[in-house]
Design a protein around this motif. Structure first.
Motif, PDB file in Angstrom:
ATOM      1  N   ARG A  32       4.750   9.559  -9.615  1.00  0.00           N
ATOM      2  CA  ARG A  32       4.523  10.026 -11.039  1.00  0.00           C
ATOM      3  C   ARG A  32       3.848  11.232 -11.065  1.00  0.00           C
ATOM      4  O   ARG A  32       4.077  11.945 -12.259  1.00  0.00           O
ATOM      5  N   ALA A  33       3.204  11.940 -10.095  1.00  0.00           N
ATOM      6  CA  ALA A  33       2.845  13.233 -10.112  1.00  0.00           C
ATOM      7  C   ALA A  33       3.897  14.379  -9.830  1.00  0.00           C
ATOM      8  O   ALA A  33       3.823  15.337 -10.642  1.00  0.00           O
TER       9      ALA A  33
ATOM     10  N   SER B 286       7.233   5.783   3.296  1.00  0.00           N
ATOM     11  CA  SER B 286       6.895   6.446   2.131  1.00  0.00           C
ATOM     12  C   SER B 286       7.902   7.370   1.604  1.00  0.00           C
ATOM     13  O   SER B 286       8.347   7.517   0.333  1.00  0.00           O
TER      14      SER B 286
ATOM     15  N   GLN C 150       5.151  -1.935 -10.602  1.00  0.00           N
ATOM     16  CA  GLN C 150       5.023  -2.440  -9.158  1.00  0.00           C
ATOM     17  C   GLN C 150       4.720  -3.662  -9.114  1.00  0.00           C
ATOM     18  O   GLN C 150       3.447  -4.145  -9.328  1.00  0.00           O
TER      19      GLN C 150
ATOM     20  N   ALA D 122       2.362   1.673  -3.539  1.00  0.00           N
ATOM     21  CA  ALA D 122       1.237   2.346  -4.291  1.00  0.00           C
ATOM     22  C   ALA D 122       1.155   3.719  -4.324  1.00  0.00           C
ATOM     23  O   ALA D 122       1.148   4.366  -5.144  1.00  0.00           O
ATOM     24  N   GLU D 123       0.959   4.190  -2.976  1.00  0.00           N
ATOM     25  CA  GLU D 123       0.961   5.559  -2.765  1.00  0.00           C
ATOM     26  C   GLU D 123       2.327   6.467  -3.126  1.00  0.00           C
ATOM     27  O   GLU D 123       2.354   7.323  -3.666  1.00  0.00           O
ATOM     28  N   SER D 124       3.254   5.823  -2.693  1.00  0.00           N
ATOM     29  CA  SER D 124       4.627   6.305  -3.189  1.00  0.00           C
ATOM     30  C   SER D 124       4.576   6.571  -4.745  1.00  0.00           C
ATOM     31  O   SER D 124       5.394   7.461  -5.232  1.00  0.00           O
ATOM     32  N   GLY D 125       4.154   5.521  -5.323  1.00  0.00           N
ATOM     33  CA  GLY D 125       4.459   5.575  -6.934  1.00  0.00           C
ATOM     34  C   GLY D 125       3.588   6.397  -7.490  1.00  0.00           C
ATOM     35  O   GLY D 125       3.876   7.357  -8.600  1.00  0.00           O
ATOM     36  N   ARG D 126       2.303   6.826  -6.925  1.00  0.00           N
ATOM     37  CA  ARG D 126       1.373   7.756  -7.485  1.00  0.00           C
ATOM     38  C   ARG D 126       2.150   9.219  -7.081  1.00  0.00           C
ATOM     39  O   ARG D 126       1.911  10.056  -8.132  1.00  0.00           O
ATOM     40  N   LEU D 127       2.966   9.439  -5.984  1.00  0.00           N
ATOM     41  CA  LEU D 127       3.228  10.752  -5.646  1.00  0.00           C
ATOM     42  C   LEU D 127       4.556  10.887  -6.732  1.00  0.00           C
ATOM     43  O   LEU D 127       4.723  11.870  -7.171  1.00  0.00           O
TER      44      LEU D 127
ATOM     45  N   GLU E 193       1.002  -1.130  -0.214  1.00  0.00           N
ATOM     46  CA  GLU E 193       0.016  -0.139  -0.048  1.00  0.00           C
ATOM     47  C   GLU E 193       0.694   1.208  -0.142  1.00  0.00           C
ATOM     48  O   GLU E 193       0.704   2.169  -0.789  1.00  0.00           O
TER      49      GLU E 193
END
Length: 779
Positions: free
Chosen positions: A460-461, A488, A471, A453-458, A450
């Motif tokens: 990418r942004a 994170s 992932q 996944a959150e770190s990947g979204r950050l 989890e």
């Protein structure tokens, strides 16, 4: 042809003297061989007896008859003692002397009391028979298998003597005493026989001595061979290597340990027959450089002739790159004339010790790095207090100034840039504190997938690079006990570094998560005990970017070291990652190759349930605050926004009285303006004693005490204790530029309601005040 008695006696005396002298010489030359001394004494007795026998021709008296016969019997007895001494049997001189006295007594009786020549001769013959029988018994006892030819010859000679003595003992009774035939014919023949017998016995005795000397020589040679074999086996089985060189540098001897070092076969190896050539090795100095020829131990001993000791040398053999380190000694072995025969080279394998020293040096380097981090942490704690005050003043006044300007004012953009720069400074302080482990952690069971996944979204942004983000997570991965925010931050820092390593190219960044058993060999040795039972969670962050060379890998965890251009990086990203991973009880490994890419591998101990000790501690929330209600139950507030610069005034029907204490005049001015704009009544002071006296003068006149923690003189906690001793119901909050677990625990024990991270307090100050002030007083 009849024998002439006198001639025979003279010849016998000469032979006996020669034999006695030969036995004496043998006794002195070979003292370890028993027998020759006794045989020499026996010949002496025989010589004296022969002299008495010669005097008997002219006159018969007690001396020439009885004493002469007794001496001849003593000669036989001493010859027997010599044989027993040679065979290693018991011999008693006392009993021999006693026997001679008995024989002498019998001879005297048979001469004085009862003058009987046959009786005297019979006694003489009987003594000889007894001695011969004893001789045969000793030979049979010593050589029952009849394997010694000399003893067997002596055995047959003794049988002949025994038969002849028996014949003499019987014949003397049938020949009249006065018969001239007895004295004229029998005696000379007997003398000739016993003279020949003496010569034969001398030959046998010399043969026995020679045989014994041969046996001792063989035994000594065998002993030498045995000792040589034992010494060779001892040297061959030593754990230390032994090599013996000839002056032409060829090998004379080499043991198994040396063969093993050179990579030679040790099965069926014979140190006495080594390979003749010089060993194929390369000798190195301690610094790894080749050893010059003049420093090679063999060459130094050959040149100086002096021994060398305790020299550390590296040995490379064959085509391999592996180096074995040895502690060697070398010394010359000279011959009797002082010439050099061999150079003995001995060594002890200290490769493991050398590796241990290298590990010790690595640990010392880690210790120095730890001391550096500790010093930096101490510096960060000291700087954070003053720097956070400055940043808080900048952010607060910039926000207040922006609120005072109309929406379209040009100055709002400048104020926005000021706030942005101050927030960058605030993030830098947080990174320094995370690196020095002075940020509080809230460790709970966290599913790493989890957080990834959150770190990947950050990531990418926050990154505009056209990379492919992958992932993957294996099945059955247990959670880990971690602070999700800091975890994170670790993953985001690694992902950001991976994106920068792509250098704007379309590359690939992959997060992989899987589980490792506690006995998995891939698990670092330092984590085996911590991961016993539940195993470990492995997180890999891999990219196919530019990679790192060896120089960069060595320094990548150094604080403020960066390969990016000035202003593009702080050099704290990887040190923060290392600090957070180690604070979580984990480990980190790095595999990187220039032009190929980099893989960071993180290991964390897996857990199955939340420990009670963690669940019951009121640790900091994401907003950096800790809340405790009066009932003793811990409450964690939701995360507050740290990016909202606008502070809309709250409608407060009845003003609350806030007492604010800080030693920084700038923050005192800022907080007063901030709270008064929100409708609070504020008493702001910079002296601890003034604040305590204000509460003492009005115990119920304040709704909240907000105090700085780090102040000269009394700390904020000491002020809180003094104030709560006056009014236990007064809410107290402590603000600090750096918050540790010890500070939080001590604050809870003092009755402090909340510990506020000082930089966050600028943005969330009104929320904290609104939560902590007492409810309105009843009218």
């Amino acid at each position: 042809m009849p024998f002439d008695l006198q001639t025979i006696l003279v010849l016998r005396l000469c032979v006996e003297l020669v034999v006695a002298g030969a036995f004496v010489v043998q006794a002195r030359r070979h003292p370890t061989v028993g027998g020759p001394g006794w045989w020499a004494a026996a010949v002496v007795f025989s010589t004296l007896g022969s002299l008495g026998f010669g005097l008997r021709i002219h006159s018969l008296n007690l001396l020439t008859v009885s004493v002469a016969n007794t001496l001849l019997c003593g000669a036989a007895l001493f010859a027997w003692l010599g044989l027993r001494s040679y065979l290693g049997l018991h011999r008693s001189l006392r009993w021999t002397v006693a026997g001679m006295l008995v024989i002498l007594l019998g001879q005297v009786l048979f001469y004085v009391v009862w003058d009987s020549a046959p009786a005297r001769q019979a006694l003489f013959a009987l003594t000889g028979v007894v001695v011969r029988i004893g001789t045969l018994r000793d030979i049979q006892t010593h050589d029952p298998q009849r394997r010694q030819p000399v003893l067997q010859f002596l055995r047959w000679l003794t049988w002949v003597e025994l038969v002849l003595l028996g014949f003499v003992g019987v014949a003397v009774w049938f020949v009249p005493d006065t018969s001239p035939a007895r004295f004229g014919a029998l005696v000379p023949s007997l003398l000739v026989f016993f003279m020949v017998d003496l010569l034969l016995r001398m030959v046998v005795s010399f043969a026995l001595v020679t045989a014994r000397l041969q046996q001792e020589s063989d035994r000594a040679r065998q002993l030498v061979l045995t000792r040589e074999t034992e010494s060779r086996a001892l040297v061959d089985n030593l754990s230390a290597g032994v090599m013996v060189f000839r002056p032409d540098q060829t090998l004379a001897t080499i043991n198994t340990a040396a063969r093993r070092l050179l990579g030679w076969s040790t099965s069926g190896a014979n140190s006495a027959m080594p390979e003749p050539q010089a060993p194929d090795w390369r000798l190195l100095r301690e610094d790894g450089r080749p050893l010059p020829r003049h420093e090679i131990p063999f060459e130094r001993v050959l040149a100086t002739g002096q021994p060398l000791s305790n020299i550390v040398i590296g040995v490379q053999t064959g085509a391999g790159d592996a180096v074995s380190w040895v502690l060697c000694n070398a010394y010359p072995e000279n011959d009797a004339l002082g010439g050099l025969r061999h150079v003995v080279f001995t060594f002890v394998d200290i490769t493991s010790l050398k590796l241990a020293q290298q590990q010790q040096q690595a640990l010392e380097h880690q210790l120095a790095q730890s001391h550096k981090m500790e010093a930096l942490g101490t510096l960060a704690g000291g700087v954070a207090h003053d720097f956070n005050n400055i940043l808080a003043a900048i952010l607060g006044n910039a926000d207040l100034a922006r609120q005072d300007l109309p929406p379209g004012a040009p100055a709002r953009e400048s104020l926005h840039e000021i706030s942005t720069a101050a927030r960058r400074g605030r993030e830098l302080v947080r990174q320094v504190q995370a690196f020095s482990r002075q940020q509080p952690m809230e460790r709970r069971p966290v599913q790493v997938a989890e957080v990834v996944a959150e770190s990947g979204r950050l990531l990418r942004a926050a990154t505009a690079s056209p990379f492919e983000l992958v992932q993957t997570c294996a099945d059955g991965v247990l959670p880990i006990l971690a602070d999700a925010t800091q975890l994170s931050q670790v993953l985001l820092n690694l992902g950001t570094n991976a994106a920068h390593a792509l250098e704007g190219r379309a590359g690939r960044i992959e997060y992989r998560i899987d589980a490792l058993a506690s006995e998995d060999p891939r698990l670092p040795a330092a984590m085996v005990q911590a991961c016993a039972g539940n195993g470990a969670v492995r997180v890999q962050v891999q990219d196919n970017g530019c990679g790192m060379d060896e120089a960069t890998r060595v320094r990548m965890f150094e604080p403020f070291f960066t390969t990016r251009v000035v202003g593009a990086g702080t050099g704290l990203g990887l040190p923060v990652v290392l600090g957070i991973v180690q604070a979580h009880g984990g480990a980190i490994e790095v595999d990187s190759e220039p032009g190929v890419g980099t893989t960071f591998t993180l290991y964390f101990p897996a857990v199955r349930a939340l420990p009670a000790a963690v669940a019951d501690t009121g640790l900091a929330s994401d907003a950096g605050t800790m809340v405790a209600n009066t009932s003793g139950n811990t409450e964690l507030p939701g995360p507050s926004s740290v990016e909202n610069p606008v502070m809309a005034p709250d409608a407060i029907t009845e003003p609350r009285h806030i007492l604010y204490l800080d030693d920084d005049d700038t923050l005192v001015f800022l907080v007063r303006r901030l709270l008064e704009r929100r409708g609070y009544k504020v008493t702001a002071v910079t002296d601890q004693s003034v604040a305590i006296e204000a509460v003492r003068s009005q115990p119920t006149g304040f709704d909240l005490l907000m105090t700085d923690y780090n102040m000269p003189g009394m700390s904020g906690l000491e002020v809180a204790r003094a104030v709560l001793a006056i009014n236990p119901d007064l809410p107290v909050a402590v603000a600090s530029g750096y918050i540790t677990d010890e500070l939080q625990a001590e604050a809870l024990a003092c009755g402090v309601r909340e510990v506020v991270f000082k930089t966050d307090a600028v943005d969330a100050f009104c929320e904290v005040v609104a939560r902590l002030v007492s409810p309105p007083r009843p009218a």
